[in-house]
Design a protein around this motif. Sequence first.
Motif, PDB file in Angstrom:
ATOM      1  N   ILE A 216     -68.550  79.905 106.905  1.00 55.44           N
ATOM      2  CA  ILE A 216     -68.547  81.044 107.827  1.00 55.44           C
ATOM      3  C   ILE A 216     -67.457  82.048 107.441  1.00 55.44           C
ATOM      4  N   ARG A 220     -68.796  85.664 106.291  1.00 61.94           N
ATOM      5  CA  ARG A 220     -68.680  86.680 107.328  1.00 61.94           C
ATOM      6  C   ARG A 220     -67.575  87.702 107.007  1.00 61.94           C
ATOM      7  N   SER A 320     -74.459  86.545 110.240  1.00 57.33           N
ATOM      8  CA  SER A 320     -73.142  86.496 109.574  1.00 57.33           C
ATOM      9  C   SER A 320     -73.255  87.100 108.185  1.00 57.33           C
ATOM     10  N   ILE A 323     -73.542  90.808 108.353  1.00 56.79           N
ATOM     11  CA  ILE A 323     -72.259  91.443 108.716  1.00 56.79           C
ATOM     12  C   ILE A 323     -71.357  91.535 107.475  1.00 56.79           C
ATOM     13  N   GLY A 324     -71.327  90.440 106.713  1.00 59.17           N
ATOM     14  CA  GLY A 324     -70.541  90.430 105.472  1.00 59.17           C
ATOM     15  C   GLY A 324     -71.000  91.534 104.532  1.00 59.17           C
ATOM     16  N   THR A 376     -64.664  93.571 113.189  1.00 57.71           N
ATOM     17  CA  THR A 376     -64.554  92.270 113.851  1.00 57.71           C
ATOM     18  C   THR A 376     -64.563  92.445 115.368  1.00 57.71           C
ATOM     19  N   THR A 379     -68.136  93.558 116.539  1.00 62.26           N
ATOM     20  CA  THR A 379     -69.143  92.485 116.525  1.00 62.26           C
ATOM     21  C   THR A 379     -68.861  91.482 117.635  1.00 62.26           C
TER      22      THR A 379
END
Lengths: 384, 255
Positions: A216, A220, A320, A323-324, A376, A379
């Motif tokens: 993660i 992420r 995730s 988002i990355g 961050t 989200t």
Amino acid sequence: MEAEIKNTSESCELSFDRPAGDTLLVRLKGSWTIEQKLPSDEEVGRQVEADPAIKQIAFDAGGLSGWDSGLLSFLTKIINQCSAKNISVNQEGLPEGIRKLVQLAFAVPERKGARKEALRESLLSRIGASSIAAGQSSLDTFNFIGEASVVFLKFLVGKAHYQRSDLILTIQQCGVQALPIVSLISVLVGLILAFVGAVQLMMFGAQIFVANLVGIAMVRVMGAVMVGIIMAGRTGAAFAAQIGTMQVNEEIDALQTLGISPMEFLVLPRMLALILMMPLLCVYADLMGVLGGLIVGVGMLDLNITQYLDQTRAALNLSSFFIGLFQAEVFGVLVALAGCLRGMQCGRSASSVGDAATSAVVTSIVCIILATALITVVTNVLGI
Amino acid sequence: MSESETNKEPHITVKDLTMAYGSFVVQHDLNFEVNRSDIFIIMGGSGCGKSTLMRHMVGLKSPAKGQVLYEDVNFWEAGPEQRDLIMKNIGILYQSGALWSSMTLAENIALPLAEYTDLTPGQIREIASLKLALVGLAGFEDYYPSEISGGMCKRAGLARALALDPDILFFDEPSAGLDPISASLLDDLILELRESLGSTIVVVTHELASIFAIGNNSVFLDANKKTMTATGDPKKLLEETKDPELRKFLTRGKG
């Protein structure tokens, strides 16, 4: 009246004589070079002040064995002093060479207003000046972002002028050629995360969750952030230095006078290259980070490979991952903009190229961290 | 300057010099002497290796073959200390000044003085101002090279070359990029310096006006034959030469 000042080194001597009523004869002996400790011109000043009858200074250089800038500097100072005190200087006794140099030194009078005066500005005016400068620089930044957006839109509708070979070369430079350093850093970050996590999780016998943690964290945030920082140091600095050097060599001016927009020709391909390559590098960094975690998991925590990979897959979800990728894309734009902006703002000297590269790296890293924090929080609020 | 004043003592001697970049030979078998207090011109068409020859003479590039002698010291076989001594005695004006851009003009001139002399900062500052005054830049001490014009940069570069009162001065294309008036003023300055300091001066140029105005000795490098074809006073060369290349060069292609 006769006075004599002997120098400590004994090799250059200054003495005074009064042959006629209003003349001070300055005798120069020995070697007057800058290696010697030369007498100060104030000795002459003192002689002149001691006797107001002196109206003329003459020289006797009969015993002079050698001279260079040291003597020249001494003489120019005496001449300056004398002209301030209205005393005439008779240079006939000096060697011909030095007379010419003295003439040359006074040939071009100092240009009025050329000398820079050391101004001590008040605190308030300095604060004011730097606020105005800060305002101007943020205006410049917005201007640049605006121009970059226009150019990007032009590219989308297929009207931008740039060289495709340039784009491909830049893609190669900031894509494939970055793989080794990205591999190394990402594997190590994965390893570090796994180590730190393992120490805590072993206390609960929950070593298997190292896979979740590493997976993660890398996918992420960390994958994108690490790639962003690597590219800021590697590619952002290079962009700033390249464009800055072009600025120094007047290459940007040459483009502009040919009617080619440097924004399209230089900034666009660099921006596109990073926009295309950053997500790919990010995916690669994610994989390498998981590999780092796997090495610790298998080597130290006695997990087997399938178990670790299964656990990782279960822990991750597509959101995730996206988002990355989104972060990587944002960082790519930031790094390209910062690098190109600092390059375009570069001054005309070699040292300003160095400043441009430094400031490009600083700007991009600050922007990357700020953007990470912002994303961050957002989200989190949105619950993704 | 009359012949009797000329001191025919060789100051720099170039013997059998071959210059090459890798296997590409730029010039071969160069043999000439620069006498003390000469204004020696290295001339030739573009790309014939004039600047490369200068780089060999000042110790920036080692020869493929042959020797460069300063008085009787072979530069490329001398020990590091002796080389430093020779190089300290050489002042060089580079093509575009080559001033260090992060320093002011005064700091540019002060650097060699601070490195090689025991002067106090105050004295160094005085000498730097003096050198700037000599080249007609009085009052420009605190300017950065990027703030002044190209011609001024060149003069400031000359002031830096003069910083240590060198015996030998090298000029790489002194008049390139200058207007005719500034160029002739620079020529006058070179003559003045030679007369007052007695320095040996080596000038790399293809500016005919300068060549005849200041030169009293020269070497001509032929780009096609890749070697020197003549050496001597350029005015005499113009009168006497039978070499069509040199004649063409010295008469702007009209001879």
